[in-house]
Design a protein around this motif. Structure first.
Motif, PDB file in Angstrom:
ATOM      1  N   ARG A  91       0.865  -1.186   0.000  1.00  0.00           N
ATOM      2  CA  ARG A  91       0.000   0.000   0.000  1.00  0.00           C
ATOM      3  C   ARG A  91       0.893   1.224   0.000  1.00  0.00           C
ATOM      4  NH1 ARG A  91      -1.755   2.868   4.342  1.00  0.00           N
ATOM      5  NH2 ARG A  91      -1.360   1.139   5.767  1.00  0.00           N
ATOM      6  N   GLN A  94      -1.096   6.995   2.625  1.00  0.00           N
ATOM      7  CA  GLN A  94      -1.527   7.081   4.019  1.00  0.00           C
ATOM      8  C   GLN A  94      -3.039   7.184   4.055  1.00  0.00           C
ATOM      9  OE1 GLN A  94       0.409   6.886   6.791  1.00  0.00           O
ATOM     10  NE2 GLN A  94      -1.430   6.997   8.069  1.00  0.00           N
ATOM     11  N   GLU A  95      -3.688   6.275   4.755  1.00  0.00           N
ATOM     12  CA  GLU A  95      -5.151   6.277   4.807  1.00  0.00           C
ATOM     13  C   GLU A  95      -5.663   7.583   5.410  1.00  0.00           C
ATOM     14  OE1 GLU A  95      -6.481   1.692   5.404  1.00  0.00           O
ATOM     15  OE2 GLU A  95      -5.355   2.574   7.051  1.00  0.00           O
ATOM     16  N   GLY A  96      -6.706   8.139   4.755  1.00  0.00           N
ATOM     17  CA  GLY A  96      -7.292   9.389   5.230  1.00  0.00           C
ATOM     18  C   GLY A  96      -6.575  10.637   4.787  1.00  0.00           C
ATOM     19  N   ARG A 198      -9.940   4.370   3.843  1.00  0.00           N
ATOM     20  CA  ARG A 198      -9.151   3.240   4.323  1.00  0.00           C
ATOM     21  C   ARG A 198      -9.067   2.166   3.252  1.00  0.00           C
ATOM     22  NH1 ARG A 198     -11.812  -1.281   6.322  1.00  0.00           N
ATOM     23  NH2 ARG A 198     -14.098  -1.164   6.294  1.00  0.00           N
ATOM     24  N   GLN A 200      -9.340  -1.324   1.514  1.00  0.00           N
ATOM     25  CA  GLN A 200     -10.241  -2.465   1.608  1.00  0.00           C
ATOM     26  C   GLN A 200      -9.508  -3.794   1.441  1.00  0.00           C
ATOM     27  OE1 GLN A 200     -13.531  -2.079   2.330  1.00  0.00           O
ATOM     28  NE2 GLN A 200     -13.158   0.127   2.464  1.00  0.00           N
ATOM     29  N   THR A 202      -5.422  -5.739   1.963  1.00  0.00           N
ATOM     30  CA  THR A 202      -4.123  -5.619   2.610  1.00  0.00           C
ATOM     31  C   THR A 202      -3.060  -6.299   1.753  1.00  0.00           C
ATOM     32  OG1 THR A 202      -4.489  -7.671   3.860  1.00  0.00           O
ATOM     33  CG2 THR A 202      -5.196  -5.605   4.887  1.00  0.00           C
ATOM     34  N   THR A 216     -10.171   0.746  -2.500  1.00  0.00           N
ATOM     35  CA  THR A 216     -10.389   1.896  -1.626  1.00  0.00           C
ATOM     36  C   THR A 216     -11.328   2.858  -2.340  1.00  0.00           C
ATOM     37  OG1 THR A 216      -9.326   3.578  -0.239  1.00  0.00           O
ATOM     38  CG2 THR A 216      -8.446   3.275  -2.458  1.00  0.00           C
TER      39      THR A 216
END
Length: 399
Positions: A91, A94-96, A198, A200, A202, A216
């Motif tokens: 990934r 950075q989420e958000g 976030r 979805q 991994t 995502t």
């Protein structure tokens, strides 16, 4: 009856029983004292009527404010999905966080697609060699046909082989372009600029291009939409008011909207209507109205519930009173008036919108009514009061 004769015996009796005589004198003195108190004693006067502050109602232009429930929606929303099959290796965001368009979000194992790319390159090279050979044969046969050294049939077969070689090259080039695209799809990028949610999936997860695995989502948060639903019957009433001249409505893009957040606080930025649906939802009988707001601090988020105060024009001949003059008990609202004889009268009113410390009164009051704004808690209906004019008039426009 014989006349009373205070004989010696009776005198002796009085002299011998002084406590009895004292008791009779006390009973004679009590009525006399009451008579004196009622005739010559001081009397208590009634208190003067209590003072109250009033305003005299004058009709005027008031804003026609419609309050509707609504929900925040992103201006643009993009679901980021896998376009090739493979294992997620990394990934890359950075989420958000806010990302620009084209920013890399995920890396899918590219080795399989890279091998397919190499195979496509080899296929193109082979097709190119066959094309060159077919063209050389045509070039050799062309001068020999005129001298009858090569038959026309052989020349036509050479031309056909050359055309097939050209088609094979074109097919190989398309396969190579497809292979390069799939290698590029192994790096999943943001299709739009916005805030990315976030993940979805991994690292290590298998994603499929055929089933378009959701990885995502990205939402564009500035500007942002607030959507409201309004009953179709209410919109028809507004149209009739506009046609009769009782309501003046500006252009759609100039209609202001203010938002009330879930905690009751007003959102500082004013928005404007940018869309009104022309169809009615058959299941709810309502129409969609949408407003656009700037959202630089990302305070408004998709899915958030809000209430919108839409300033839908100006109502002519409207009435408003200070909010402190209105008594609200449950679903009933009322005000206290001062009648011509200065007695207090209670009247039920129908409230419209509230703005700037003023309640717009839909019905229940008339121009000239004297409304108590201060001191109404100390008086009762039917009681006489001393009115004091607080202001010259209560403006019809809520300020």
């Amino acid at each position: 009856m014989p006349p009373f004769n205070l004989s010696q015996a009776s005198f002796e009796t009085v002299r011998l029983q002084p406590h009895a005589l004292f008791s009779q004198l006390c009973w004679l003195a009590i009525p006399a004292a009451l008579l004196l108190a009622s005739c010559g004693g001081p009397q208590r006067q009634a208190p003067p009527p209590p003072p109250v502050d009033i305003v005299k109602i004058v009709a005027g232009d008031v804003p026609n404010i419609i309050e509707l429930p609504g929900r925040i929606e992103a201006v643009r929303t993009a679901e980021v999905r896998a376009r090739v099959d493979g294992i997620v290796e990394q990934r890359l965001y950075q989420e958000g966080s806010d990302v620009p368009a084209g920013a890399p979000l995920f890396l899918i194992d590219p080795r399989d697609k890279q091998a397919q790319l190499a195979q496509a390159q080899a296929t193109l090279a082979r097709a190119g060699a066959a094309q060159a050979n077919a063209r050389s044969i045509v070039a050799r046969y062309e001068p020999l046909v005129s001298r009858k050294a090569v038959s026309a049939q052989e020349y036509d077969a050479a031309l056909s082989d050359a055309r097939q070689a050209d088609a094979n090259v074109a097919d190989a080039r398309a396969a190579l372009a497809r292979a390069r695209l799939e290698v590029g799809y192994t790096t999943v990028r943001a299709p739009i600029a916005g805030r990315v949610g976030r993940a979805q999936v991994t690292e290590g997860a298998l994603v499929s291009g055929a089933s378009a695995t959701l990885m995502t989502q990205i939402n564009q948060l500035s500007p942002i939409y607030a959507t409201f639903t309004q009953a179709s019957a209410r919109l028809l009433d507004l149209q009739q008011q506009v046609q009769s001249g009782a309501l003046r409505v500006p252009d759609l893009a100039r209609i202001e909207v203010r938002l009330i957040l879930e905690n009751g606080r007003e959102y500082g930025t004013v928005g404007h209507i940018d869309f009104a649906d022309q169809t009615v939802d058959p299941s709810t009988g309502s129409q969609l109205v949408r407003a656009r707001f700037a959202n630089p601090d990302r305070q408004l988020l998709p899915g958030q519930f809000v209430r919108g105060r839409i300033v839908a024009g100006t109502l002519r001949g409207g009435i408003s009173v200070p909010a402190r003059a209105v008594q609200i008990a449950g679903e009933e609202a009322a005000v206290l008036l001062v009648a011509r004889d200065n007695s207090v009268v209670r009247r039920t009113v129908e409230l419209g919108s509230q703005m700037g410390g003023q309640w717009v009164i839909s019905s229940g009051l008339r121009p000239g009514d004297r409304v108590i704004i201060d001191g109404w808690m100390k008086v009762q209906p039917g009681q006489k009061v001393t009115p004091r004019v607080k202001t010259a008039a209560a403006s019809g426009t809520a300020r």
